[in-house]
Design an enzyme around this catalytic site. Structure first.
Site, short mmCIF file in Angstrom:
data_model
loop_
_atom_site.label_atom_id
_atom_site.label_comp_id
_atom_site.label_asym_id
_atom_site.label_seq_id
_atom_site.Cartn_x
_atom_site.Cartn_y
_atom_site.Cartn_z
NE ARG A 1 -2.99 -0.17 3.18
CZ ARG A 1 -4.19 -0.69 2.96
NH1 ARG A 1 -5.08 -0.01 2.30
NH2 ARG A 1 -4.49 -1.90 3.42
NE ARG B 1 -8.48 -0.48 0.65
CZ ARG B 1 -8.64 0.57 1.43
NH1 ARG B 1 -9.15 1.68 0.96
NH2 ARG B 1 -8.26 0.53 2.68
CE1 TYR C 1 -10.54 -5.56 3.97
CE2 TYR C 1 -9.75 -3.82 2.53
CZ TYR C 1 -9.71 -5.12 2.96
OH TYR C 1 -8.83 -5.98 2.37
CB CYS D 1 -28.41 -5.59 -8.07
SG CYS D 1 -28.69 -5.04 -9.75
C1 LIG Z 1 -0.50 -7.88 2.08
C2 LIG Z 1 0.85 -8.24 2.52
C3 LIG Z 1 1.90 -7.31 2.44
C4 LIG Z 1 1.70 -5.88 2.01
O1 LIG Z 1 1.00 -5.16 2.97
P1 LIG Z 1 0.79 -3.57 2.82
O2 LIG Z 1 -0.05 -3.22 3.99
O3 LIG Z 1 0.09 -3.35 1.54
O4 LIG Z 1 2.12 -2.93 2.87
C5 LIG Z 1 3.17 -7.74 2.79
N1 LIG Z 1 3.41 -9.00 3.22
C6 LIG Z 1 2.41 -9.92 3.32
C7 LIG Z 1 2.73 -11.29 3.79
C8 LIG Z 1 1.10 -9.57 2.99
O5 LIG Z 1 0.13 -10.47 3.11
#
Ligand SMILES: *Cc1c(COP(=O)(O)O)cnc(C)c1O
Length: 415
Positions: free
Chosen positions: A276, A312, A316, A342
């Site tokens: 992210r 999202r 969430y 829908c």
């Molecule tokens: C989803 C995930 C990430 C990345 O997480 P971010 O919050 O997007 O930085 C890294 N490592 C693992 C094992 C994940 O499942």
């Protein structure tokens, strides 16, 4: 990356209006400059520790052009499936910089990753450890692994994206992990190279990373007595980003300083798996206002993007800032921005302040670069939308719009 010129919102040197006109709506748009800057910020933050391996978490946004940009900047990759392995192979990633995470690696995935020669697997259960040992034995190779430990840290984020608690399905409880390491140490086709953790996503409290790393350090000190050649500490991803204007996520420099304070005491290379924080704020979803439906209770703005395009908010209750592509300060009103699907839950943004909205206006959904297009689906038989990369004055189609024929092609009508 964003500018306003004559009331028009621009991404780099291209207006969202011109993108909507050229590529149609809905569409995802990414800024190359922003992607490069975010990665460079990580590199700068960890520059005193050149052995840090930044493995972009492919699942956050797996578009090949985005992977290619990070690859050319020296990124490694954190993958979780055969499909993601094929993606990073396709853009010429260095196997030495690939780690394979995920709770349910299949035999086929393990075999393909061993054939490619990835850096290591993040093992999430004893069963999986045995499976990897067996397959490596059959192939006559040694599999490098680290064990994903669950440090029982509450990162104070949304429960759906909190992964390091005792009750989570991920990893092996840290108190059980010593035994798992002892087992792994005896396996003939396994080389134990690291300790892994990933405590959650959208984390704002650096203390959570520090608490987790302190537990990994304790484990490391026990493990080196086992005569294991532990040489990687993988602290996963999870650094939070700004979705709301008033939010203040930690900077990458503060994050690095917190981590390095402890890493200095551990003789290992650091592995990061950011997702992210590399792509989230570099992406936008452009959508067109189709209808306005006003009642005594509600003021709905019905747009052409729905929960199948951006999940999202529905999944969430996540917040995304929504603005107009052509800005105005007149006639402010508040709208529930909803999609065409829908489902009552198909809401992109509640009580959204917008000015001078007219049918046909384009809205910009901000911070949509991570877990946006990758979570899109064909629900309601809607094709996946195109993706566009902007760099300076240029815009490139990096994923064509899906066709209805492509949606139908694997289906068989049985009489
Ligand atoms: C989803 C995930 C990430 C990345 O997480 P971010 O919050 O997007 O930085 C890294 N490592 C693992 C094992 C994940 O499942």
């Amino acid at each position: 990356m964003l500018n306003v010129i004559d009331n028009n919102l621009y991404i780099e040197d291209v207006s969202f209006e011109s993108i909507a006109e050229e590529f149609g709506t809905p569409c995802y748009v990414y800024s190359k400059t922003s992607l490069v800057n975010e990665f460079t910020d990580y590199k700068v933050a960890f520059k005193d520790y050149p052995d840090t391996n930044i493995c972009y978490s492919v699942k956050a946004n797996s578009n090949l052009s985005i992977l290619n940009i990070f690859n050319s900047l020296g990124s490694g990759f954190d993958i979780v499936s055969e499909g993601e392995l094929d993606r990073v192979k396709k853009i010429g990633a260095d196997p030495n910089k690939i780690v394979f995470s995920g709770v349910a690696k299949s035999a086929l995935e393990i075999r393909k990753a061993l054939e490619f020669g990835i850096c290591f697997f993040n093992v999430e259960s004893l069963d999986e450890l045995e499976e990897i040992n067996k397959i490596a034995g059959e192939m006559g190779v040694i599999a490098r692994i680290s064990i994903r430990v669950n440090p029982d840290i509450d990162p104070k984020t949304h429960p759906y994206i909190s992964t390091g608690l005792k009750t989570s399905k991920f990893g092996i409880a840290i108190e059980d992990s010593y035994q798992a390491y002892q087992k792994a140490a005896k396996m003939k086709n396994i080389d134990v190279v690291g300790i892994d953790s990933h405590i959650g996503s959208q984390i704002f409290e650096l203390q959570s990373f520090e608490d987790s790393l302190v537990r990994l350090e304790e484990l490391y000190n026990k493990l080196i007595k086992l005569d294991l050649n532990i040489r990687y500490i993988d602290i996963g991803g999870g650094l939070g980003i700004k979705y709301k204007d008033e939010e203040m996520p930690p900077t990458k420099i503060d994050f690095a300083n917190k981590i390095m304070k402890i890493m200095k005491k551990i003789n290992c290379n650091l592995v990061l798996e950011p997702g992210r924080s590399l792509v989230g704020n570099s992406g936008f979803l452009v959508t067109k206002v189709l209808y306005n439906k006003r009642s005594n209770e509600k003021n709905f703005l019905i747009v052409d993007a729905g929960m199948n395009d951006i999940l999202r908010p529905s999944l969430y209750g996540a917040y995304h800032k929504v603005t107009k592509s052509v800005q105005s300060s007149d006639n402010e009103d508040f709208y529930d921005v909803v999609g065409p699907i829908c489902e009552t839950g198909d809401v992109i943004s509640y009580d959204t302040p917008l000015n001078d909205v007219k049918l046909g206006d384009n809205l910009i959904i901000h911070s949509a670069g991570a877990y946006g297009s990758v979570m899109s689906s064909n629900y309601n038989s809607r094709p996946k939308v195109p993706e566009i990369l902007v760099s300076g004055k240029d815009s490139y189609l990096i994923r064509k719009k899906e066709t209805i024929d492509q949606i139908l092609q694997n289906e068989v009508v049985v009489k």
